[in-house]
Design a protein around this motif. Structure first.
Motif, PDB file in Angstrom:
ATOM      1  N   UNK A   1     -31.047 -28.226  -5.244  1.00 47.07           N
ATOM      2  CA  UNK A   1     -29.758 -27.892  -5.851  1.00 47.07           C
ATOM      3  C   UNK A   1     -28.712 -27.687  -4.765  1.00 47.07           C
ATOM      4  N   UNK A   2     -27.696 -28.547  -4.771  1.00 45.27           N
ATOM      5  CA  UNK A   2     -26.603 -28.472  -3.798  1.00 45.27           C
ATOM      6  C   UNK A   2     -25.289 -28.187  -4.518  1.00 45.27           C
ATOM      7  N   UNK A   3     -24.499 -27.229  -4.045  1.00 40.76           N
ATOM      8  CA  UNK A   3     -23.137 -27.132  -4.572  1.00 40.76           C
ATOM      9  C   UNK A   3     -22.346 -28.350  -4.111  1.00 40.76           C
ATOM     10  N   UNK A   4     -21.373 -28.753  -4.894  1.00 41.06           N
ATOM     11  CA  UNK A   4     -20.587 -29.927  -4.516  1.00 41.06           C
ATOM     12  C   UNK A   4     -19.849 -29.704  -3.197  1.00 41.06           C
ATOM     13  N   UNK A   5     -19.492 -28.436  -2.925  1.00 49.14           N
ATOM     14  CA  UNK A   5     -18.759 -28.094  -1.711  1.00 49.14           C
ATOM     15  C   UNK A   5     -19.018 -26.642  -1.351  1.00 49.14           C
ATOM     16  N   UNK A   6     -18.985 -26.346  -0.059  1.00 52.95           N
ATOM     17  CA  UNK A   6     -19.025 -24.952   0.383  1.00 52.95           C
ATOM     18  C   UNK A   6     -17.646 -24.313   0.311  1.00 52.95           C
ATOM     19  N   UNK A   7     -16.626 -25.133   0.150  1.00 52.62           N
ATOM     20  CA  UNK A   7     -15.241 -24.632   0.097  1.00 52.62           C
ATOM     21  C   UNK A   7     -14.904 -24.149  -1.310  1.00 52.62           C
ATOM     22  N   UNK A   8     -13.932 -23.266  -1.384  1.00 53.70           N
ATOM     23  CA  UNK A   8     -13.551 -22.697  -2.675  1.00 53.70           C
ATOM     24  C   UNK A   8     -12.734 -23.703  -3.483  1.00 53.70           C
ATOM     25  N   UNK A   9     -13.247 -24.050  -4.633  1.00 53.27           N
ATOM     26  CA  UNK A   9     -12.547 -24.909  -5.590  1.00 53.27           C
ATOM     27  C   UNK A   9     -12.615 -24.215  -6.942  1.00 53.27           C
TER      28      UNK A   9
ATOM     29  N   UNK B   1     -24.729 -33.628   0.559  1.00 52.02           N
ATOM     30  CA  UNK B   1     -24.244 -34.274  -0.663  1.00 52.02           C
ATOM     31  C   UNK B   1     -24.072 -35.774  -0.465  1.00 52.02           C
ATOM     32  N   UNK B   2     -23.296 -36.166   0.528  1.00 52.25           N
ATOM     33  CA  UNK B   2     -23.039 -37.595   0.738  1.00 52.25           C
ATOM     34  C   UNK B   2     -24.311 -38.321   1.160  1.00 52.25           C
ATOM     35  N   UNK B   3     -25.154 -37.634   1.938  1.00 50.56           N
ATOM     36  CA  UNK B   3     -26.405 -38.243   2.387  1.00 50.56           C
ATOM     37  C   UNK B   3     -27.338 -38.512   1.204  1.00 50.56           C
ATOM     38  N   UNK B   4     -27.389 -37.563   0.254  1.00 51.37           N
ATOM     39  CA  UNK B   4     -28.244 -37.739  -0.923  1.00 51.37           C
ATOM     40  C   UNK B   4     -27.764 -38.910  -1.770  1.00 51.37           C
ATOM     41  N   UNK B   5     -26.444 -39.015  -1.943  1.00 53.93           N
ATOM     42  CA  UNK B   5     -25.891 -40.119  -2.732  1.00 53.93           C
ATOM     43  C   UNK B   5     -26.208 -41.458  -2.074  1.00 53.93           C
TER      44      UNK B   5
ATOM     45  N   UNK C   1     -35.655 -35.192  -6.846  1.00 48.98           N
ATOM     46  CA  UNK C   1     -34.386 -35.038  -7.569  1.00 48.98           C
ATOM     47  C   UNK C   1     -33.449 -34.103  -6.809  1.00 48.98           C
ATOM     48  N   UNK C   2     -32.255 -34.598  -6.535  1.00 47.20           N
ATOM     49  CA  UNK C   2     -31.197 -33.784  -5.934  1.00 47.20           C
ATOM     50  C   UNK C   2     -30.102 -33.595  -6.967  1.00 47.20           C
ATOM     51  N   UNK C   3     -29.719 -32.351  -7.199  1.00 48.28           N
ATOM     52  CA  UNK C   3     -28.673 -32.021  -8.160  1.00 48.28           C
ATOM     53  C   UNK C   3     -27.435 -31.576  -7.395  1.00 48.28           C
ATOM     54  N   UNK C   4     -26.325 -32.257  -7.652  1.00 44.32           N
ATOM     55  CA  UNK C   4     -25.042 -31.847  -7.076  1.00 44.32           C
ATOM     56  C   UNK C   4     -24.307 -31.081  -8.163  1.00 44.32           C
ATOM     57  N   UNK C   5     -24.189 -29.771  -7.968  1.00 45.55           N
ATOM     58  CA  UNK C   5     -23.664 -28.899  -9.006  1.00 45.55           C
ATOM     59  C   UNK C   5     -22.175 -28.657  -8.902  1.00 45.55           C
ATOM     60  N   UNK C   6     -21.547 -28.579 -10.061  1.00 40.57           N
ATOM     61  CA  UNK C   6     -20.122 -28.276 -10.133  1.00 40.57           C
ATOM     62  C   UNK C   6     -19.870 -26.819  -9.747  1.00 40.57           C
ATOM     63  N   UNK C   7     -18.914 -26.606  -8.847  1.00 41.71           N
ATOM     64  CA  UNK C   7     -18.518 -25.238  -8.497  1.00 41.71           C
ATOM     65  C   UNK C   7     -17.071 -24.951  -8.893  1.00 41.71           C
ATOM     66  N   UNK C   8     -16.462 -25.868  -9.628  1.00 43.14           N
ATOM     67  CA  UNK C   8     -15.089 -25.640 -10.083  1.00 43.14           C
ATOM     68  C   UNK C   8     -14.984 -24.529 -11.112  1.00 43.14           C
TER      69      UNK C   8
END
Length: 323
Positions: free
Chosen positions: A130-138, A189-193, A29-36
């Motif tokens: 557990x992966x953040x959706x992005x390393x960039x600030x959102x 993220x894209x690789x997991x999807x 299981x890979x979780x793409x977490x919201x960082x907004x």
């Protein structure tokens, strides 16, 4: 081994994941977490949704409230208040502060958020990647009417201020994921999807949780192009949010607070299957008419066993779609 990708945000996502790990104990299981929802407070970077997933699956969550640490104390918060330092409306506990201190130190040393999240998970062992959706600030901001401005004037407040301090008691006029357009998906993220056998949208907020993840360029496109079935679970039961105030932000994007309206909001180009609660069984035909396979099952996450049954139903619908 079945590879499952889950787009998750907040308490609903974390509790669903606990049921999913119970229903599919051998899955990858890979979780793409919201960082907004991330916010900077007291010089520290706070990632509420990532931490809620980490604490919930790692056994450190405050079970009753669904966020924050168990057995928490608030000495630091009280001392900050004594100095007149705010905001007082955001309650960080002493144990929680330690997580944010470690995160902020690592980011200051040059580590990206994805590497920091992996390091924090080394302690908690959540049993998922557990992966953040992005390393960039959102950061998700909410446009509201400005009571101090002229007629029609509006101002932006951070989502946490809207949700926690204002308790969503004023109308949300627009939802703006600041920085999302310039952000890149975090590594993996894209690789997991692309490699997923199943993609799940848990009963998280469709606008400010899953919607913000999908706002990162490339993520929505990757989900839509994935060869795996995409199944969502409605966060709306009986025309009202199960938890939180999702109806307030749904209104801001012109979506009715119904299980079928949220399915149509995602759309048949994104999701293949949709689960609604049994009380909304009468809405399955509306969802099916939109081109999305729909089933009515119990969707109340009353305990881990009930949540595991929900997750199993989602996986079963995914197999039905695939067939």
């Amino acid at each position: 081994m079945q590879r499952i990708v889950v787009l998750a945000g907040g308490i609903g996502g974390a509790r669903f994941l606990r049921g999913l790990t119970s229903a599919a104990p051998d899955a990858d299981i890979t979780v793409i977490g919201n960082t907004g929802d991330d916010i900077h407070l007291f010089g520290l970077k706070v990632c509420p949704d990532l931490d809620t997933v980490m604490y919930t699956l790692g056994g450190g969550i405050h079970e009753e409230q669904g966020w924050g640490r168990a057995d928490e104390t608030f000495a630091v918060k009280e001392e900050l208040a004594a100095y007149g330092v705010g905001p007082e409306w955001f309650g960080l506990g002493d144990r929680d502060f330690a997580t944010h201190i470690v995160r902020t130190q690592m980011i200051s040393a040059g580590y990206p958020l994805s590497a920091v999240t992996q390091a924090l998970c080394e302690r908690w062992q959540p049993g998922v990647r557990l992966l953040p959706m992005s390393d960039d600030r959102v950061e998700t901001h909410v446009m509201i009417d400005d009571p101090d401005g002229t007629d029609g004037a509006r101002k932006a407040v951070h989502f946490q201020e809207y949700w926690v301090r204002l308790r969503a008691q004023v109308p949300a006029r627009a939802i703006v994921p600041v920085g999302a357009e310039q952000a890149k998906p975090a590594p993996g993220v894209l690789e997991a999807i692309a490699a997923a056998d199943v993609i799940l949208f848990p009963p998280s907020n469709p606008v400010v949780s899953i919607g913000t993840i999908l706002a990162v360029p490339g993520v929505r496109e990757a989900v839509a192009a994935a060869g795996a079935p995409v199944v969502g679970l409605s966060p709306i039961v009986g025309d009202a949010p199960v938890r939180g105030m999702a109806d307030k932000v749904l209104a801001a994007v012109g979506v009715e607070s119904t299980a079928s309206a949220v399915a149509r909001h995602y759309g048949p180009g994104l999701i293949d299957g949709w689960l609604v609660d049994t009380v909304d069984a009468g809405r399955t035909a509306e969802v099916e008419a939109a081109g999305i396979r729909c089933r009515a099952v119990p969707l109340m996450m009353t305990d881990v066993e009930a949540t595991a049954r929900m997750a199993a139903e989602a996986l079963a619908l995914a197999e039905e779609v695939r067939a």
